[in-house]
Design a protein around this motif. Structure first.
Motif, PDB file in Angstrom:
ATOM      1  N   LYS A 160       1.214  -1.244  -0.511  1.00 43.73           N
ATOM      2  CA  LYS A 160       0.018   0.091  -0.046  1.00 43.73           C
ATOM      3  C   LYS A 160       0.963   1.024  -0.360  1.00 43.73           C
ATOM      4  CE  LYS A 160      -3.742  -1.893  -0.072  1.00 43.73           C
ATOM      5  NZ  LYS A 160      -4.885  -1.667  -1.018  1.00 43.73           N
TER       6      LYS A 160
ATOM      7  N   PRO B 115      -4.307  12.247  -3.596  1.00 51.34           N
ATOM      8  CA  PRO B 115      -6.291  11.858  -4.281  1.00 51.34           C
ATOM      9  C   PRO B 115      -6.529  11.353  -3.711  1.00 51.34           C
ATOM     10  CG  PRO B 115      -4.554  10.978  -5.700  1.00 51.34           C
ATOM     11  CD  PRO B 115      -3.446  11.856  -5.200  1.00 51.34           C
ATOM     12  N   ARG B 116      -7.853  11.136  -3.181  1.00 53.03           N
ATOM     13  CA  ARG B 116      -8.362   9.604  -2.371  1.00 53.03           C
ATOM     14  C   ARG B 116      -7.982   8.476  -2.691  1.00 53.03           C
ATOM     15  NH1 ARG B 116     -13.504   9.757   0.635  1.00 53.03           N
ATOM     16  NH2 ARG B 116     -13.792  11.858  -0.526  1.00 53.03           N
ATOM     17  N   GLY B 117      -7.639   7.599  -1.479  1.00 57.92           N
ATOM     18  CA  GLY B 117      -6.520   6.615  -1.597  1.00 57.92           C
ATOM     19  C   GLY B 117      -5.389   6.083  -1.637  1.00 57.92           C
ATOM     20  N   SER B 118      -4.455   7.669  -1.652  1.00 54.64           N
ATOM     21  CA  SER B 118      -3.381   7.557  -1.688  1.00 54.64           C
ATOM     22  C   SER B 118      -2.286   7.147  -1.036  1.00 54.64           C
ATOM     23  CB  SER B 118      -2.607   9.106  -2.521  1.00 54.64           C
ATOM     24  OG  SER B 118      -2.712  10.134  -1.415  1.00 54.64           O
ATOM     25  N   GLY B 119      -2.909   7.100  -0.186  1.00 49.66           N
ATOM     26  CA  GLY B 119      -2.090   5.836   1.256  1.00 49.66           C
ATOM     27  C   GLY B 119      -1.863   7.242   2.080  1.00 49.66           C
ATOM     28  N   LYS B 120      -2.052   8.679   2.018  1.00 49.40           N
ATOM     29  CA  LYS B 120      -2.012   9.513   3.093  1.00 49.40           C
ATOM     30  C   LYS B 120      -1.611   9.157   4.384  1.00 49.40           C
ATOM     31  CE  LYS B 120      -4.974  12.627   1.509  1.00 49.40           C
ATOM     32  NZ  LYS B 120      -5.785  11.321   0.658  1.00 49.40           N
ATOM     33  N   SER B 121      -3.412   9.032   4.916  1.00 47.96           N
ATOM     34  CA  SER B 121      -3.837   8.583   5.990  1.00 47.96           C
ATOM     35  C   SER B 121      -2.817   7.416   6.469  1.00 47.96           C
ATOM     36  CB  SER B 121      -5.408   7.838   5.869  1.00 47.96           C
ATOM     37  OG  SER B 121      -6.305   8.875   6.251  1.00 47.96           O
ATOM     38  N   LEU B 122      -2.682   5.920   6.043  1.00 46.72           N
ATOM     39  CA  LEU B 122      -1.943   5.397   5.764  1.00 46.72           C
ATOM     40  C   LEU B 122      -0.110   5.700   6.552  1.00 46.72           C
ATOM     41  CD1 LEU B 122      -2.073   2.314   3.063  1.00 46.72           C
ATOM     42  CD2 LEU B 122      -3.104   2.330   5.408  1.00 46.72           C
TER      43      LEU B 122
ATOM     44  N   ARG C 261      -6.527  16.670   0.331  1.00 45.32           N
ATOM     45  CA  ARG C 261      -6.745  16.457  -1.322  1.00 45.32           C
ATOM     46  C   ARG C 261      -6.402  18.444  -1.726  1.00 45.32           C
ATOM     47  NH1 ARG C 261     -10.621  12.479   0.783  1.00 45.32           N
ATOM     48  NH2 ARG C 261     -12.178  14.001  -0.453  1.00 45.32           N
TER      49      ARG C 261
ATOM     50  N   SER D 250      -6.123  15.180   7.438  1.00 43.73           N
ATOM     51  CA  SER D 250      -7.321  15.856   6.257  1.00 43.73           C
ATOM     52  C   SER D 250      -8.359  16.897   7.310  1.00 43.73           C
ATOM     53  CB  SER D 250      -8.154  14.276   5.863  1.00 43.73           C
ATOM     54  OG  SER D 250      -7.288  13.604   4.618  1.00 43.73           O
TER      55      SER D 250
ATOM     56  N   PHE E  26      -6.286  -2.258  10.749  1.00 40.57           N
ATOM     57  CA  PHE E  26      -5.882  -3.820   9.802  1.00 40.57           C
ATOM     58  C   PHE E  26      -5.699  -5.017  10.526  1.00 40.57           C
ATOM     59  CE2 PHE E  26      -5.474  -0.418   7.199  1.00 40.57           C
ATOM     60  CZ  PHE E  26      -6.525   0.089   6.735  1.00 40.57           C
TER      61      PHE E  26
HETATM   62  N1  LIG Z   1     -11.009   0.029   5.891  1.00 46.35           N
HETATM   63  C1  LIG Z   1     -10.035   0.152   4.606  1.00 46.35           C
HETATM   64  N2  LIG Z   1      -9.745  -1.239   4.178  1.00 46.35           N
HETATM   65  C2  LIG Z   1      -9.113  -1.533   2.979  1.00 46.35           C
HETATM   66  N3  LIG Z   1      -8.718  -0.924   2.670  1.00 46.35           N
HETATM   67  C3  LIG Z   1      -8.042   0.239   3.160  1.00 46.35           C
HETATM   68  C4  LIG Z   1      -8.663   0.146   3.660  1.00 46.35           C
HETATM   69  N4  LIG Z   1      -8.465   2.220   4.144  1.00 46.35           N
HETATM   70  C5  LIG Z   1      -7.901   2.287   3.163  1.00 46.35           C
HETATM   71  N5  LIG Z   1      -7.573   1.020   2.453  1.00 46.35           N
HETATM   72  C6  LIG Z   1      -6.645   0.865   1.870  1.00 46.35           C
HETATM   73  O1  LIG Z   1      -5.310   1.777   1.430  1.00 46.35           O
HETATM   74  C7  LIG Z   1      -5.290   2.356   0.711  1.00 46.35           C
HETATM   75  C8  LIG Z   1      -4.867   4.060   1.174  1.00 46.35           C
HETATM   76  O2  LIG Z   1      -5.560   4.622   1.496  1.00 46.35           O
HETATM   77  P1  LIG Z   1      -5.339   6.247   3.192  1.00 46.35           P
HETATM   78  O3  LIG Z   1      -6.955   5.877   4.201  1.00 46.35           O
HETATM   79  O4  LIG Z   1      -4.668   6.168   3.418  1.00 46.35           O
HETATM   80  O5  LIG Z   1      -5.395   6.766   1.584  1.00 46.35           O
HETATM   81  P2  LIG Z   1      -5.887   8.683   2.032  1.00 46.35           P
HETATM   82  O6  LIG Z   1      -4.711   8.915   0.798  1.00 46.35           O
HETATM   83  O7  LIG Z   1      -5.463   8.905   2.931  1.00 46.35           O
HETATM   84  O8  LIG Z   1      -7.185   9.144   1.217  1.00 46.35           O
HETATM   85  P3  LIG Z   1      -8.634   9.496   1.312  1.00 46.35           P
HETATM   86  O9  LIG Z   1      -8.069  11.203   0.944  1.00 46.35           O
HETATM   87  O10 LIG Z   1      -9.711   9.113   1.483  1.00 46.35           O
HETATM   88  O11 LIG Z   1      -8.475  10.190   3.082  1.00 46.35           O
HETATM   89  C9  LIG Z   1      -6.845   2.776  -0.471  1.00 46.35           C
HETATM   90  O12 LIG Z   1      -6.457   2.924  -1.721  1.00 46.35           O
HETATM   91  C10 LIG Z   1      -7.160   1.464  -0.087  1.00 46.35           C
HETATM   92  O13 LIG Z   1      -6.937   0.244  -0.735  1.00 46.35           O
END
Ligand SMILES: Nc1ncnc2c1ncn2[C@@H]1O[C@H](COP(=O)(O)OP(=O)(O)OP(=O)(O)O)[C@@H](O)[C@H]1O
Length: 247
Positions: free
Chosen positions: A26, A45-52, A210, A179, A65
């Motif tokens: 990820k 963008p959404r889902g790019s991995g910022k929160s991870l 974003r 965010s 997880f």
């Molecule tokens: N609750 C979850 N269950 C399964 N996969 C997840 C979950 N949260 C995130 N992911 C996976 O981790 C990837 C990165 O997610 P993350 O939340 O870090 O993105 P983000 O950049 O913070 O998005 P956002 O702007 O929507 O907050 C996602 O594309 C998704 O594949």
């Protein structure tokens, strides 16, 4: 420069950091350093991995997880976060994401303040500085009402301001706002940004968003993340000048 000095100087440091969640990659090969006192904007963008990425500094992904595996280095002031006790990390790094807005809705102001300041807290214990902070955040009027009303009855931006207040009074070395500022209107967002900068000292701040242009004025460092990879890390000026701004 001496070997390893970059790592020692950085408040937050990642070297070839890869994160697998439930056996899927990820975050891929992330190398990054955020110096003490810098404001870093993690944009993507959404889902790019910022929160991870942001949660990795506090071992928070492990709480969400089932299987989380990290490779490479991830350090807080030169020390691997894996070797730092979670309780200490959470004292030094204040992390707020949008889920906190709902989570605190069930608490009353009284309960929230007692969690923050101890079981014996009463409103009269607030210092002048704390009252000023509440005033700047425009939530001092919450103190006038019934302190036993659930926070859920207030506006989301008031709950957010309360969360910002709670992070600032704890005086952490690092503040991570994941965010959350995206949910404020322009005027309140500007006020919160000014407050963060005015009270910053040598504190390090990480904002994720974003919306890149909203935070360029306060960011010393911009990190553009897409599909779990860093596409740009550098100054905001270069980002705006260069082709990166067309990302
Ligand atoms: N609750 C979850 N269950 C399964 N996969 C997840 C979950 N949260 C995130 N992911 C996976 O981790 C990837 C990165 O997610 P993350 O939340 O870090 O993105 P983000 O950049 O913070 O998005 P956002 O702007 O929507 O907050 C996602 O594309 C998704 O594949």
């Amino acid at each position: 420069m001496k070997m390893g000095s970059l790592k020692d100087e950085a408040a937050l440091y990642l070297k070839n950091f890869t994160l697998k969640v439930n056996n899927e990659v990820k975050l891929e090969n992330i190398s990054l350093d955020v110096k003490r006192g810098q404001v870093a904007l993690i944009y993507g963008p959404r889902g790019s991995g910022k929160s991870l990425l942001l949660r990795a500094f506090l071992h928070l992904n492990e709480e969400i997880f089932e299987v989380v595996q990290g490779e490479g280095e991830i350090c807080f002031f030169g020390k691997s976060v894996l070797d730092i006790e979670r309780k200490l990390l959470r004292k030094e790094i204040a992390y707020v994401d949008t889920s906190f807005l709902n989570a605190i809705s069930f608490f009353s102001l009284h309960e929230f303040m007692r969690l923050l300041k101890g079981d014996h807290f009463v409103i009269e214990d607030l210092s002048d500085e704390e009252l000023d902070l509440l005033k700047v955040l425009e939530i001092d009027d919450l103190l006038i009402g019934d302190p036993n009303v659930p926070l859920g009855v207030f506006q989301p931006f008031q709950r957010l301001a309360l969360l910002i207040y709670s992070t600032l009074v704890r005086n952490p070395r690092v503040i991570i706002l994941d965010s959350v500022l995206d949910h404020l209107d322009d005027e309140v967002c500007t006020r919160v940004k000014n407050l963060l900068i005015d009270s910053k000292g040598d504190r390090t701040i990480l904002l994720s968003s974003r919306y890149v242009f909203r935070f360029l004025d306060v960011a010393d460092l911009l990190i553009y993340l897409k599909s779990g990879k860093i596409l740009y890390a550098g100054s905001t000026e270069e980002f705006v000048k260069g082709s990166h701004s067309s990302f």
